[in-house]
Design a protein around this motif. Structure first.
Motif, PDB file in Angstrom:
ATOM      1  N   VAL A   1       1.927   0.026  -3.652  1.00 31.83           N
ATOM      2  CA  VAL A   1       1.474  -0.522  -2.369  1.00 31.83           C
ATOM      3  C   VAL A   1       2.343   0.105  -1.284  1.00 31.83           C
ATOM      4  CG1 VAL A   1       1.044  -2.597  -1.010  1.00 31.83           C
ATOM      5  CG2 VAL A   1       0.868  -2.679  -3.511  1.00 31.83           C
ATOM      6  N   LEU A   2       1.715   0.858  -0.403  1.00 36.59           N
ATOM      7  CA  LEU A   2       2.482   1.567   0.615  1.00 36.59           C
ATOM      8  C   LEU A   2       2.955   0.599   1.693  1.00 36.59           C
ATOM      9  CD1 LEU A   2       0.907   3.836  -0.850  1.00 36.59           C
ATOM     10  CD2 LEU A   2       0.915   5.059   1.306  1.00 36.59           C
ATOM     11  N   PRO A   3       4.180   0.806   2.189  1.00 40.58           N
ATOM     12  CA  PRO A   3       4.674  -0.079   3.245  1.00 40.58           C
ATOM     13  C   PRO A   3       3.889   0.153   4.538  1.00 40.58           C
ATOM     14  CG  PRO A   3       6.242   1.675   2.795  1.00 40.58           C
ATOM     15  CD  PRO A   3       5.165   1.811   1.786  1.00 40.58           C
ATOM     16  N   PRO A   4       3.904  -0.824   5.427  1.00 39.31           N
ATOM     17  CA  PRO A   4       3.142  -0.673   6.670  1.00 39.31           C
ATOM     18  C   PRO A   4       3.734   0.412   7.565  1.00 39.31           C
ATOM     19  CG  PRO A   4       4.488  -2.643   6.742  1.00 39.31           C
ATOM     20  CD  PRO A   4       4.600  -2.114   5.346  1.00 39.31           C
ATOM     21  N   GLU A   5       2.903   0.990   8.389  1.00 42.54           N
ATOM     22  CA  GLU A   5       3.381   2.018   9.312  1.00 42.54           C
ATOM     23  C   GLU A   5       3.844   1.407  10.630  1.00 42.54           C
ATOM     24  OE1 GLU A   5       0.115   4.719   9.584  1.00 42.54           O
ATOM     25  OE2 GLU A   5       0.492   5.586   7.596  1.00 42.54           O
ATOM     26  N   THR A   6       3.601   0.127  10.806  1.00 41.38           N
ATOM     27  CA  THR A   6       4.056  -0.554  12.026  1.00 41.38           C
ATOM     28  C   THR A   6       5.116  -1.578  11.654  1.00 41.38           C
ATOM     29  OG1 THR A   6       2.414  -2.289  11.835  1.00 41.38           O
ATOM     30  CG2 THR A   6       1.763  -0.295  13.023  1.00 41.38           C
ATOM     31  N   GLU A   7       5.634  -2.254  12.669  1.00 41.92           N
ATOM     32  CA  GLU A   7       6.678  -3.255  12.407  1.00 41.92           C
ATOM     33  C   GLU A   7       6.102  -4.503  11.753  1.00 41.92           C
ATOM     34  OE1 GLU A   7       8.982  -4.238  15.797  1.00 41.92           O
ATOM     35  OE2 GLU A   7       9.822  -2.216  16.010  1.00 41.92           O
ATOM     36  N   ALA A   8       4.832  -4.748  12.013  1.00 45.56           N
ATOM     37  CA  ALA A   8       4.231  -5.959  11.431  1.00 45.56           C
ATOM     38  C   ALA A   8       4.137  -5.816   9.923  1.00 45.56           C
ATOM     39  CB  ALA A   8       2.839  -6.177  12.023  1.00 45.56           C
ATOM     40  N   PRO A   9       4.679  -6.774   9.196  1.00 44.30           N
ATOM     41  CA  PRO A   9       4.618  -6.653   7.736  1.00 44.30           C
ATOM     42  C   PRO A   9       3.210  -6.928   7.201  1.00 44.30           C
ATOM     43  CG  PRO A   9       5.559  -8.766   8.343  1.00 44.30           C
ATOM     44  CD  PRO A   9       5.323  -8.018   9.630  1.00 44.30           C
ATOM     45  N   HIS A  10       2.936  -6.350   6.039  1.00 40.94           N
ATOM     46  CA  HIS A  10       1.721  -6.725   5.327  1.00 40.94           C
ATOM     47  C   HIS A  10       1.888  -8.124   4.741  1.00 40.94           C
ATOM     48  CE1 HIS A  10       0.789  -2.214   4.533  1.00 40.94           C
ATOM     49  NE2 HIS A  10       0.150  -2.653   5.592  1.00 40.94           N
ATOM     50  N   VAL A  11       0.807  -8.853   4.731  1.00 46.78           N
ATOM     51  CA  VAL A  11       0.808 -10.151   4.054  1.00 46.78           C
ATOM     52  C   VAL A  11      -0.070  -9.994   2.817  1.00 46.78           C
ATOM     53  CG1 VAL A  11       0.384 -12.617   4.286  1.00 46.78           C
ATOM     54  CG2 VAL A  11       0.965 -11.246   6.316  1.00 46.78           C
ATOM     55  N   LEU A  12       0.556 -10.083   1.671  1.00 45.46           N
ATOM     56  CA  LEU A  12      -0.153  -9.739   0.431  1.00 45.46           C
ATOM     57  C   LEU A  12      -0.152 -10.900  -0.550  1.00 45.46           C
ATOM     58  CD1 LEU A  12       1.499  -6.247  -0.209  1.00 45.46           C
ATOM     59  CD2 LEU A  12      -0.723  -6.683   0.867  1.00 45.46           C
ATOM     60  N   LEU A  13      -1.250 -11.039  -1.240  1.00 46.67           N
ATOM     61  CA  LEU A  13      -1.286 -11.900  -2.419  1.00 46.67           C
ATOM     62  C   LEU A  13      -1.337 -10.960  -3.613  1.00 46.67           C
ATOM     63  CD1 LEU A  13      -1.508 -14.734  -3.678  1.00 46.67           C
ATOM     64  CD2 LEU A  13      -3.999 -14.500  -3.527  1.00 46.67           C
ATOM     65  N   LEU A  14      -0.271 -10.977  -4.396  1.00 50.81           N
ATOM     66  CA  LEU A  14      -0.231 -10.142  -5.600  1.00 50.81           C
ATOM     67  C   LEU A  14      -0.518 -11.020  -6.808  1.00 50.81           C
ATOM     68  CD1 LEU A  14       3.026  -8.096  -4.866  1.00 50.81           C
ATOM     69  CD2 LEU A  14       0.670  -7.535  -4.230  1.00 50.81           C
ATOM     70  N   VAL A  15      -1.370 -10.527  -7.657  1.00 49.13           N
ATOM     71  CA  VAL A  15      -1.658 -11.250  -8.894  1.00 49.13           C
ATOM     72  C   VAL A  15      -1.165 -10.375 -10.031  1.00 49.13           C
ATOM     73  CG1 VAL A  15      -3.420 -12.416 -10.273  1.00 49.13           C
ATOM     74  CG2 VAL A  15      -3.727 -12.185  -7.794  1.00 49.13           C
ATOM     75  N   ARG A  16      -0.232 -10.922 -10.809  1.00 52.70           N
ATOM     76  CA  ARG A  16       0.372 -10.128 -11.889  1.00 52.70           C
ATOM     77  C   ARG A  16      -0.020 -10.693 -13.245  1.00 52.70           C
ATOM     78  NH1 ARG A  16       4.242  -6.647  -9.864  1.00 52.70           N
ATOM     79  NH2 ARG A  16       5.127  -7.247  -7.844  1.00 52.70           N
ATOM     80  N   ARG A  17      -0.167  -9.760 -14.158  1.00 49.79           N
ATOM     81  CA  ARG A  17      -0.373 -10.177 -15.545  1.00 49.79           C
ATOM     82  C   ARG A  17       0.926 -10.830 -16.019  1.00 49.79           C
ATOM     83  NH1 ARG A  17      -2.741  -5.218 -14.699  1.00 49.79           N
ATOM     84  NH2 ARG A  17      -4.962  -5.154 -15.214  1.00 49.79           N
TER      85      ARG A  17
END
Lengths: 189, 379
Positions: A160-176
């Motif tokens: 998952v690439l980091p954002p190019e702006t200062e605003a962070p991504h808000v992610l829901l990760l689902v892991r096995r």
């Protein structure tokens, strides 16, 4: 031509213009939208249920579920209520016949510039923010719009690439679940 | 059979024109390219026939339907209201409703709808990928944008509306998307129809063996969403099923509107009339002849009730109801079901279960009762 990981919209989902407008291929030092020819090699016209397990499956949360996440944050402040939200996401995916693995782990992640997400065991990445999120998988990049997610094949390490702006991504990760991991008795989906 | 033994009239369906400006893939109207219109003389004869028949023994609904009613000019409905007043001076007997595809609604229509207090039903099948794949113009173009413009026009004029959404096999995968669609468009009162086998629509995407289970899952998921919304969405299928259970109407198995002679009267643009399922009007079968039983200008109810054609039709329908009573555990709820579906699916009125029954009656009742029981258990 490089063998790209096939990408399709998951059965029982409808994403306008997907996956064509969301796929980028390596082009020298940069990335470019996949051409029609490359798309035809990357996007299978049909896939049997057995074949789906080896594909990247695009999906989208419905608007009411996506907005309930933000309502939950506003009401609970620090993420209280997340379990209930994750449960609803699990129910929704199960209805769509794209069930998360049994005892999957749901993580809420703020992914800022320079941040790194551990790729191990990722089953799905869901973009809960408004800005696009880019996921790199085997020679291609996949752009996920607001509320969109990608289900990843088990054998694939995704970045998952980091954002190019200062605003962070808000992610829901689902892991096995990790083999032998202790299972939460509350039994998230 | 006498006039007093049939009816009372509950629903008067008037088809002001068979023409529809759309060409939906599942439409049951055989004559929807016919641009002929009902004359005011025929309309007057229809009202005279109804009010002199002895069928009007309680308030009833007048539904403008079967073809796109808004193809007619608004002045037609003004004139209709004037004609109605002759029979219903204080407006206590007749409630007017209109089922439309909403593509022709504008401010003038809204003014008329408000003035005449017409209850509005709009046919819309959900987000564009569902709606536009079925509800199209004759040139094959989607219609959703025009429908939503019509809905917005009604809403801007504070006119309440309900929608009817036809469910196809494809729709069953999208309860959340339909829920989003209604919320985003301010739609709070919803009815689901199933894609029925009727008239020229001789097949249905809902015939598959896995459909009943998929239908139940769809309805269960949609009801969970609709009932937890704030405020909850009204879903006709839940309200009918839960209402029947809560009011203890289950268990009687009385004939229902569609299979009780002359509880419904259907009048075509040309003055031909029928009873039972409205979809039968304008159709015929080699065995029964025309399902239209007479003409409002020439045939009294008394003459129809002793005609061999009506008696044969009613006898066959009665046999079908008796089969339902004997065979079906849902009989107490549905009372024998719509004869139209039996005829179109099974080829005879003297038959019982249909796809329509399995989905729109049995599944809706089962799922609704399950929701009621769960909510009771939680309370």
């Amino acid at each position: 031509m490089t063998a790209f990981l096939p990408v399709v919209v998951a059965p029982n989902f409808h994403l306008p213009d997907a996956p064509a407008g969301r796929l980028f291929l390596a082009d020298g030092a940069g990335w470019r939208l996949a051409s029609e020819c490359e798309l035809s090699a990357t996007v299978p016209q049909s896939a049997t249920p057995d074949q789906l397990s080896g594909l990247v499956l695009l999906f989208a949360l419905p608007g009411h579920l996506h907005s309930s996440f933000w309502a939950m944050l506003e009401q609970a402040g620090t993420g209280e209520g997340f379990d209930a939200f994750a449960l609803e996401v699990g129910r929704f995916l199960a209805f769509k016949q794209l069930p998360a693995p049994e005892h999957a782990v749901f993580e809420l992640v703020l992914h800022g510039a320079g941040g790194k997400i551990e790729p191990g065991g990722l089953w799905a990445v869901i973009n809960l923010g408004d800005n696009p999120v880019v996921v790199g998988v085997r020679g291609l990049r996949l752009r996920l719009g607001a509320g969109e997610g990608g289900r990843l094949p088990e054998s694939v390490a995704a970045q998952v690439l980091p954002p190019e702006t200062e605003a962070p991504h808000v992610l829901l990760l689902v892991r096995r679940p990790e083999p032998g991991a202790e299972v939460c008795p509350a039994g998230l989906p | 059979m006498t006039n007093a033994q049939v009816g009372p009239l509950e629903l008067l369906v008037i088809q002001p024109t068979p023409f529809c400006n759309l060409d939906c893939s599942y439409c049951y109207l055989p004559d929807r390219q016919n641009t002929r219109k009902m004359s005011l003389q025929t309309l007057e004869q229809a009202f005279d026939w109804v009010f002199s028949s002895g069928l009007v023994r309680q308030p009833f609904e007048l539904l403008w339907h079967a073809g796109e009613p808004m193809v007619m000019p608004p002045a037609f409905y003004d004139r209709a209201a004037e004609l109605l007043v002759r029979h219903d001076r204080d407006g206590a007997l007749v409630t007017q409703s209109l089922q439309t595809n909403a593509t022709l609604i504008d401010a003038e229509w809204c003014e008329l709808v408000r003035r005449l207090k017409i209850h509005m039903g709009v046919s819309v099948d959900g987000p564009a990928f569902l709606h536009d794949s079925r509800r199209r113009t004759r040139r094959g173009a989607g219609t959703l944008e025009r429908v939503l413009a019509g809905i917005r026009c009604l809403q801007e004029h504070d006119i309440p509306l309900h929608v009817i959404t036809v469910l196809t096999a494809e729709s069953l995968a999208y309860p959340d998307e339909l829920f989003d669609f209604y919320l985003n468009n301010g739609i709070t009162d919803i009815a689901f129809n199933v894609e029925e086998i009727e008239g020229p629509n001789t097949s249905s995407s809902l015939l598959g063996p896995q459909v009943p289970e998929r239908f139940r899952r769809f309805l269960s998921r949609f009801l969970d969403l609709a009932l937890s919304a704030d405020p909850p969405l009204r879903v006709r299928e839940f309200e009918c099923s839960a209402g029947a259970a809560l009011s203890k109407r289950l268990g009687h198995g009385d004939r229902v509107q569609e299979n009780r002679p002359f509880a419904i009267v259907n009048v075509g643009y040309d003055g031909a009339f029928s009873t039972y399922s409205p979809e039968l009007l304008g159709l015929s079968s080699p065995r029964h002849g025309k399902f239209a039983l007479g003409h409002v200008a020439t045939d009294s109810l008394a003459s129809v009730l002793c005609s061999p054609r009506f008696l044969a039709l009613d006898e066959e329908i009665a046999r079908g109801i008796e089969m339902c009573r004997q065979e079906c555990r849902y009989f107490a709820f549905c009372g024998g079901g719509p004869p139209g579906n039996k005829f179109f699916e099974n080829g005879t009125f003297a038959s019982s279960e249909t796809m329509f029954c399995r989905l729109h009656k049995q599944a809706c009742l089962d799922v609704s009762l399950d929701k009621l029981e769960r909510s009771k258990a939680l309370a």
